[in-house]
Write a protein that holds these residues in place. Structure first.
Motif, PDB file in Angstrom:
ATOM      1  N   ASP A  11      45.661  39.867  27.673  1.00 30.02           N
ATOM      2  CA  ASP A  11      46.622  38.996  26.994  1.00 30.02           C
ATOM      3  C   ASP A  11      47.149  39.674  25.732  1.00 30.02           C
ATOM      4  N   LEU A  16      52.333  35.849  24.939  1.00 27.23           N
ATOM      5  CA  LEU A  16      52.226  34.427  24.604  1.00 27.23           C
ATOM      6  C   LEU A  16      53.557  33.869  24.115  1.00 27.23           C
ATOM      7  N   GLN A 135      36.678  28.390  28.031  1.00 27.95           N
ATOM      8  CA  GLN A 135      37.849  28.356  28.918  1.00 27.95           C
ATOM      9  C   GLN A 135      37.556  27.571  30.186  1.00 27.95           C
ATOM     10  N   LEU A 242      50.423  39.050  30.187  1.00 30.75           N
ATOM     11  CA  LEU A 242      49.355  38.053  30.146  1.00 30.75           C
ATOM     12  C   LEU A 242      48.529  38.101  31.422  1.00 30.75           C
ATOM     13  N   SER A 245      45.424  33.863  34.684  1.00 32.70           N
ATOM     14  CA  SER A 245      44.769  32.622  34.288  1.00 32.70           C
ATOM     15  C   SER A 245      45.378  32.061  33.007  1.00 32.70           C
ATOM     16  N   THR A 246      45.762  32.924  32.069  1.00 37.69           N
ATOM     17  CA  THR A 246      46.394  32.465  30.830  1.00 37.69           C
ATOM     18  C   THR A 246      47.761  31.859  31.116  1.00 37.69           C
ATOM     19  N   TYR A 288      41.474  25.920  25.452  1.00 32.94           N
ATOM     20  CA  TYR A 288      41.719  27.236  26.033  1.00 32.94           C
ATOM     21  C   TYR A 288      42.422  28.156  25.043  1.00 32.94           C
ATOM     22  N   THR A 289      43.460  27.653  24.378  1.00 31.93           N
ATOM     23  CA  THR A 289      44.230  28.482  23.460  1.00 31.93           C
ATOM     24  C   THR A 289      43.387  28.918  22.271  1.00 31.93           C
ATOM     25  N   LEU A 292      41.243  31.647  23.382  1.00 32.74           N
ATOM     26  CA  LEU A 292      42.060  32.833  23.629  1.00 32.74           C
ATOM     27  C   LEU A 292      42.367  33.570  22.331  1.00 32.74           C
TER      28      LEU A 292
END
Length: 300
Positions: A11, A16, A135, A242, A245-246, A288-289, A292
């Protein structure tokens, strides 16, 4: 001959930014498509393809990257892969256009809620991606929200499932396309242009077409190029930067906006189950974010 290295499956901040921008633009797309509901979905689809070509072409010319497109045209494997992605995206567009016209916007949004889970499964199974415990918590929260929404629908959501499958496989194969994302998109719409153009000509010859029948309809059809090409090319740039999954988790931005448009602007039915699902989905996105960003800071 230069050898193109496979992009690292990680990522990046740029990825993003691109992905979030694309999903916000897609969140507003139903407002535009609603203006076209007096036309057949197939006609709108054809114009989305045709008018995307000059937009995507202008971007490549401005970037000075047309040579990359010429190179890939001589590669049989790349052309075959582009044919697959072109087919998948055209089917996805067609289903989505029809869903807006048929007042199935809520179910269309459900499809894009389910799709990230499908992308995460594909990422884990096909690309060997691993998620941290935080996650996985996010994935489970999102899965619970999707279950609540599906049960609330009371039937097998064919529109949602079709959108999930076509977009999920499009994202997977798009990531594997061995050319730049902008070149890949132009190649896809170029592949789709001959049948789209033939269909539009036939509509015009039989008096069924809406192009040049009025200034408003003509402007709307020609504008399909901008509203189609811009977010998809932005998304394609993000997809290259990315993990799959992201991309899947960030996709919750667009369906949430689509839900809000469907309920508060289109006045489609909104049940109590959605009041439970929305907080679960946003909590999943936050969890999640956060994980990340922490992971990216440690790497830097």
């Amino acid at each position: 001959m230069a050898v193109t290295s496979k992009p690292e499956n990680v990522d990046t901040p740029q990825g993003l930014a691109f992905a979030i921008t694309a999903y916000v633009l897609w969140g507003f797309l139903p407002l535009y498509l609603k203006l076209l509901t007096h036309m057949p979905a197939t006609e709108v689809l054809a114009h989305r393809v045709i008018w995307s070509v000059p937009v995507a072409g202008a971007v490549l010319i401005a970037m000075g990257r047309t040579r990359d497109l010429k190179t890939v045209l001589t590669n049989r494997r790349s052309l075959l892969l582009a044919l697959v992605t072109a087919t998948l995206i055209s089917v996805n567009w067609g289903i989505y256009i029809w869903a807006i016209a048929a007042e199935q916007t809520v179910e269309a949004a459900l499809g894009y809620y389910i799709n990230p889970l499908f992308s995460i499964v594909m990422g884990a199974v096909l690309l060997g991606e691993r998620l941290s415990p935080a996650q996985w918590v996010a994935v489970l929260l999102a899965a619970l929200a999707v279950i609540v929404l599906t049960v609330d629908a009371g039937r097998l959501p064919m529109v949602a499932l079709s959108l999930m499958l076509t977009w999920g496989f499009y994202a997977y194969f798009k990531k594997s396309l061995p050319i730049g994302p902008n070149q890949g998109f132009l190649l896809e719409v170029l592949i789709l242009t001959p049948p789209a153009l033939a269909y539009v000509v036939w509509l015009g010859a039989t008096g069924q077409g809406h192009l040049f029948t009025g200034a408003w309809d003509t402007a709307l059809l020609m504008g399909c190029g901008l509203v189609t090409a811009v977010p998809l090319m932005v998304y394609a740039n993000g997809a290259k930067l990315l993990r799959l999954s992201t991309i899947g988790i960030l996709q919750y931005i667009a369906p949430t906006m689509i839900f809000l448009v469907a309920v508060f602007i289109f006045r489609e039915p909104f049940g109590g189950a959605k009041l439970i699902a929305f907080p679960l989905i946003w909590l999943a996105l936050i969890v999640y974010t956060t994980a990340l960003f922490r992971q990216m800071r440690r790497k830097r």
